[in-house]
Write a protein that holds these residues in place. Structure first.
Motif, short mmCIF file in Angstrom:
data_model
loop_
_atom_site.label_atom_id
_atom_site.label_comp_id
_atom_site.label_asym_id
_atom_site.label_seq_id
_atom_site.Cartn_x
_atom_site.Cartn_y
_atom_site.Cartn_z
N ASP A 261 -2.63 10.14 5.93
CA ASP A 261 -3.73 9.44 5.26
C ASP A 261 -3.90 8.00 5.75
OD1 ASP A 261 -1.37 8.60 4.21
OD2 ASP A 261 -1.90 8.91 2.11
N ASP A 262 -3.18 7.59 6.79
CA ASP A 262 -3.36 6.26 7.37
C ASP A 262 -4.44 6.33 8.45
OD1 ASP A 262 -1.44 5.13 5.78
OD2 ASP A 262 0.17 5.37 7.23
N LYS B 157 0.85 -1.19 0.00
CA LYS B 157 0.00 0.00 0.00
C LYS B 157 0.89 1.23 0.00
CE LYS B 157 -3.11 2.56 3.07
NZ LYS B 157 -3.75 2.55 4.42
N ARG B 158 0.60 2.17 -0.91
CA ARG B 158 1.39 3.39 -1.01
C ARG B 158 0.65 4.55 -0.35
NH1 ARG B 158 1.32 7.90 -3.86
NH2 ARG B 158 3.26 8.99 -4.34
N SER B 159 1.39 5.39 0.43
CA SER B 159 0.86 6.64 0.96
C SER B 159 1.81 7.75 0.56
CB SER B 159 0.73 6.56 2.49
OG SER B 159 2.00 6.62 3.09
N SER B 160 1.49 8.97 0.99
CA SER B 160 2.33 10.11 0.59
C SER B 160 3.72 10.05 1.20
CB SER B 160 1.65 11.42 1.00
OG SER B 160 1.47 11.46 2.40
N ARG B 161 3.88 9.26 2.28
CA ARG B 161 5.17 9.24 2.97
C ARG B 161 5.94 7.93 2.81
NH1 ARG B 161 4.71 12.27 8.84
NH2 ARG B 161 4.25 14.34 8.05
#
Length: 473
Positions: A93-94, A50-54
């Motif tokens: 965003d988690d 899973k990809r997030s902004s960080r």
């Protein structure tokens, strides 16, 4: 596993039975690559990323789930610095996270509210990894749920986090953790706001921060100075808000203790039981600081910072009181509501409130004010706070104030404020007349009443007390 790369592009993750291959580009276009051979076989068909902004998080399921690995890699080698096998505090965003229950043991939680101290029976749940921040570093803990079961407290115990729930959870079971986002984002705004104020105060006036507290309604930074001028406070407020408008990024990275960059990082020391890498929060071009807390990813997320005042602190220090983000909006809303209420009660404009109150104080020894219940008849926590704000505005050093909120024919809330000796004597008697309960200290006594219709009896009681006191004088 967490690959800590902010604003990544061209992400490729290959999970095989014995290894993981990861590659991407960072925000500067630099290509990153890692290949890790696992300690034992994994179920590649039941793993995902899973990809997030960080960062990019990889959820890898072991074939033998209940068998602990002594390390991640097959060989006992040091991983590349770009890779972290320990999940850092969550990105903005988690909001939820799947993990496994490690243990669950009986526990007790002591709480303190308007009705005094209370001990709750429940359980301390330890998870394999968690989304919820435990209390520490001046920041309160997160709240949230585990499989829709409320988490009432999160505390740190060594490298583990204890989640207090009132329902047990089975060790080994997979659970979904969700964070209370409103509380989390509020803490992020206040904590990042503190970092910014601390850095600017140091840069402009060499004022060092010695501690800070993230309070329920406002936050305080303790500065190592006996006093501050109004000009200094104004300059700090102007500077921090300019940096918010500049939309400066806030970055999080982990450094090893022997990394040369550590020498450039601000901090007040590490906990005695600290182990592993050092977590550093940096505001671009402004500050780098050791910190375990949760933060916004850009100063624009702070919206605005308002410095309310300074107060005399302990040991010849000064407390700087501030609000950040949504708290500023809520403060404005409360202040406007108080202003409207005082305008209606005092029959004058806001600019004349102080003079009107002074006249009231000079003309009477007792001031009685009453408001109807909140919308829909429900009494909210804000009503007690509202009455205290009114009492603060009017002042009760010499005047006895009797304030109520509620239905004239039903239940409600009351506040008695005035000289401490008078309030201590009259408070319990007022509660008795209103057939309610209450408590107080330092010239304030407040509580809940079941018979608001007996307000006139309270007024008679107060008037009789004042008459008796005046006769003695």
């Amino acid at each position: 596993m967490e690959f800590c790369v902010e604003d990544s592009t061209d992400v490729h993750v290959l999970i095989e039975d014995h290894r993981i291959v990861f590659s991407c580009k960072n925000v500067d276009g630099v290509e990153l690559y890692n290949e890790i051979e696992f300690y034992a076989e994994v179920n590649s068909t039941d793993s995902q990323d899973k990809r997030s902004s960080r960062s990019i998080t990889c959820f890898v399921r072991k074939w033998k789930e209940k068998v602990a690995w002594p390390r991640l890699t097959k060989e006992d080698i040091k991983l590349l610095k770009k890779v972290s096998t320990k999940r850092p505090p969550p990105a903005m965003d988690d909001l939820d996270f799947t993990t496994t229950v490690v243990s669950c043991r009986p526990a007790e939680l002591q709480t303190e509210g308007s009705n005094g101290k209370k001990v709750l029976s429940g359980f301390h749940v330890v998870l394999e990894d968690t989304l919820l921040f435990p209390e520490g570093g001046g920041q309160p803990d997160d709240r949230g749920t585990i499989n829709d079961i409320s988490v009432l407290r999160v505390t740190r115990r060594g490298e583990q986090a204890d989640h207090f729930t009132q329902t047990p959870l089975d060790p080994g079971s997979q659970v979904l953790v969700r964070v209370d986002w409103e509380r989390r984002f509020d803490h992020m705004q206040q904590h990042s706001g503190q970092h910014l104020i601390t850095a600017v105060a140091d840069h402009l006036f060499k004022l060092k921060t010695t501690s800070w507290e993230l309070g329920r309604f406002r936050s305080a930074i303790e500065l190592d100075t006996p006093s501050m001028t109004a000009e200094q406070v104004a300059a700090i407020e102007q500077s921090v808000n300019e940096k918010i408008r500049d939309r400066l990024p806030v970055n999080v990275q982990e450094l090893s203790l022997d990394d040369p960059e550590v020498e450039q990082v601000r901090g007040r020391g590490l906990p005695d039981d600290h182990a592993g890498p050092i977590r550093v929060v940096s505001i671009k071009g402004v500050d780098s600081n050791m910190c375990c807390g949760t933060h916004v990813s850009n100063l624009s997320d702070l919206q605005v910072i308002k410095i309310l005042c300074t107060e005399k602190g302990k040991k010849n220090k000064t407390n700087l009181i501030f609000l950040a983000g949504n708290r500023v909006l809520k403060w404005m809303e409360r202040s406007h509501g108080t202003e409207k209420a005082l305008t209606a009660l005092l029959k004058c404009g806001a600019e004349d409130h102080v003079e009107a109150v002074k006249k009231l104080q000079n003309s009477t020894k007792i001031l009685t004010l009453s408001w109807p219940a909140s919308e829909g008849g429900a009494r909210k926590e804000g009503d007690s706070e509202f009455m205290n704000i009114i009492a603060n505005e009017i002042g009760s050093e010499e005047t006895l104030l009797f304030l109520t909120v509620g239905d004239e024919k039903g239940a409600g809330l009351f506040l008695l404020a005035g000289p401490p000796a008078s309030v201590e004597t009259l408070g319990p008697r007022v509660a008795e007349v209103l057939e309610g309960k209450g408590a107080g200290k330092k010239g304030r006594f407040q509580g809940k009443a079941t018979k608001m219709s007996r307000r006139t009896e309270v007024q008679a009681l107060l008037q009789d007390y004042i008459s008796t006191q005046s006769a003695k004088e």
